[in-house]
Design an enzyme around this catalytic site. Structure first.
Site, PDB file in Angstrom:
ATOM      1  N   ASP A   1     -11.312   2.603   3.522  1.00 25.75           N
ATOM      2  CA  ASP A   1     -11.601   1.176   3.336  1.00 25.75           C
ATOM      3  C   ASP A   1     -13.093   0.950   3.071  1.00 25.75           C
ATOM      4  O   ASP A   1     -13.487  -0.119   2.607  1.00 25.75           O
ATOM      5  CB  ASP A   1     -11.229   0.395   4.616  1.00 25.75           C
TER       6      ASP A   1
ATOM      7  N   GLN B   1      -4.986  -1.719   9.409  1.00 25.23           N
ATOM      8  CA  GLN B   1      -4.805  -3.031   8.785  1.00 25.23           C
ATOM      9  C   GLN B   1      -5.450  -4.116   9.653  1.00 25.23           C
ATOM     10  O   GLN B   1      -5.155  -4.217  10.840  1.00 25.23           O
ATOM     11  CB  GLN B   1      -3.303  -3.302   8.592  1.00 25.23           C
TER      12      GLN B   1
ATOM     13  N   LYS C   1       0.836  -1.202   0.000  1.00 31.08           N
ATOM     14  CA  LYS C   1       0.000   0.000   0.000  1.00 31.08           C
ATOM     15  C   LYS C   1       0.874   1.256   0.000  1.00 31.08           C
ATOM     16  O   LYS C   1       0.606   2.216  -0.722  1.00 31.08           O
ATOM     17  CB  LYS C   1      -0.942  -0.020   1.214  1.00 31.08           C
TER      18      LYS C   1
END
Ligand code: NDP
Length: 284
Positions: free
Chosen positions: A120, A97, A53
């Site tokens: 997200d 995460q 990422k």
């Protein structure tokens, strides 16, 4: 029939080049898209995703910070870090995460992220907007799959889409997106009876089970589009999908490989959402 490959890596590279130009323009307007990634603990898979990422951010000119916290961090300490990032003006996107250690309530953490920075797309407000068909941050994996289908002008309207897997991050939102595009959607899961018969009715088959090679060509209708979301590490260290590629590709019209399929698109959509967040916050 031998399927055409849906190459997520090539499409990602193309989209990242376009995004780089967009970011350059934003910077001229003094908008500097910034993503904060929070990593708890030292799970090797999570570390490698986070690295991917950060690398992708750098390629497109999006700045990023990585906040690494020990696996022993308390839930409250993590919530405090999120709060700081929610209030930091230069931060447009926040990603925690997953998975988190067992002593931390994942839902509580997702709720704590500002919906305006929830790149997200997991916050209940954003999920609610997705259900309503309102503009929102789309969860990155389904968003990436939708973008892949669109890139090949694959018809969705009126088609029967079968989703195997009903997780909050992949299966459920995938079905919602396809429904919005007027597909007829069937969800399958571990309690589904006659999985093969249902899969064989699919024009678009999305497999997100986390079970190596669970779906082979005998589950695929001639000419179906097969999307393999699964990421499974084999004994030789190589990654493979939930779909048994060799037999499935003989039946499918299009198929995603693993690796170089859905994975790179997921990261790319995170960048898209970060740019969207930066533009949205700049208007506030
Ligand atoms: P989850 O474990 O959260 O969900 C798996 C789903 O598959 C569940 O709904 C489960 O059913 C269903 N399932 C499991 N076994 C069977 C079975 N035998 N028959 C039918 N359904 C079954 O996984 P995720 O959705 O988070 O991830 C799925 C896979 O995708 C994993 O391999 C993951 O690593 C990968 N992944 C890849 C991404 C990418 O970018 N390529 C991004 C995210 C995930 P039930 O609900 O009944 O338990």
């Amino acid at each position: 029939m031998t399927a055409e490959l849906l190459n997520g890596r090539d499409l990602s590279d193309q989209l990242k080049a376009e995004m780089k130009q967009e970011v350059d323009v934003l910077k001229q307007e003094n908008i500097h898209p910034h993503l904060t990634v929070i990593l708890v603990g030292d799970d090797p898979a999570s570390k490698s995703y986070v690295k991917g990422k950060e690398k992708a951010c750098a390629v497109t000119g999006i700045s990023s910070d990585l906040i690494e916290l020990p696996g022993s961090v308390s839930e409250q300490e993590l919530l405090n870090v999120i709060d700081e990032q929610n209030n930091a003006e230069h931060v447009h996107g926040i990603l925690v995460q997953l998975p988190l250690p067992d002593h931390i309530d994942e839902q509580k953490v997702i709720h704590a992220i500002s919906p305006l920075k929830d790149v997200d797309g997991f916050h209940p407000i954003n999920i609610g907007k997705l259900v309503n068909g309102e503009d929102t941050f789309l969860p990155c994996t389904p968003f990436g799959i939708q973008t892949m289908l669109e890139s090949k002008n694959i018809e969705i309207e009126g088609k029967h889409a079968v989703i195997i897997g009903r997780s909050n991050i992949v299966g459920k939102p995938m079905g919602l997106l396809l429904l919005q595009k007027n597909a007829t959607v069937t969800y399958c899961h571990s309690r589904t009876e006659n999985l093969r018969e249902i899969a064989l009715e699919a024009d678009i088959l999305v497999v997100a089970m986390g079970r190596k090679h669970a779906i082979d060509g005998s589950y695929v209708k001639e000419g179906a589009v097969v999307i393999d979301v699964g990421i499974n590490r084999q004994e030789n260290g190589k990654l493979t999908g939930d779909v048994e590629f060799e037999s499935a590709k003989e039946k499918a019209s299009y198929i995603t490989p693993v690796p170089r399929g859905v994975g790179p698109m997921t990261i790319t959509m995170l960048l898209k959402n970060t740019i969207k967040a930066a533009k949205g916050l700049a208007k506030k």
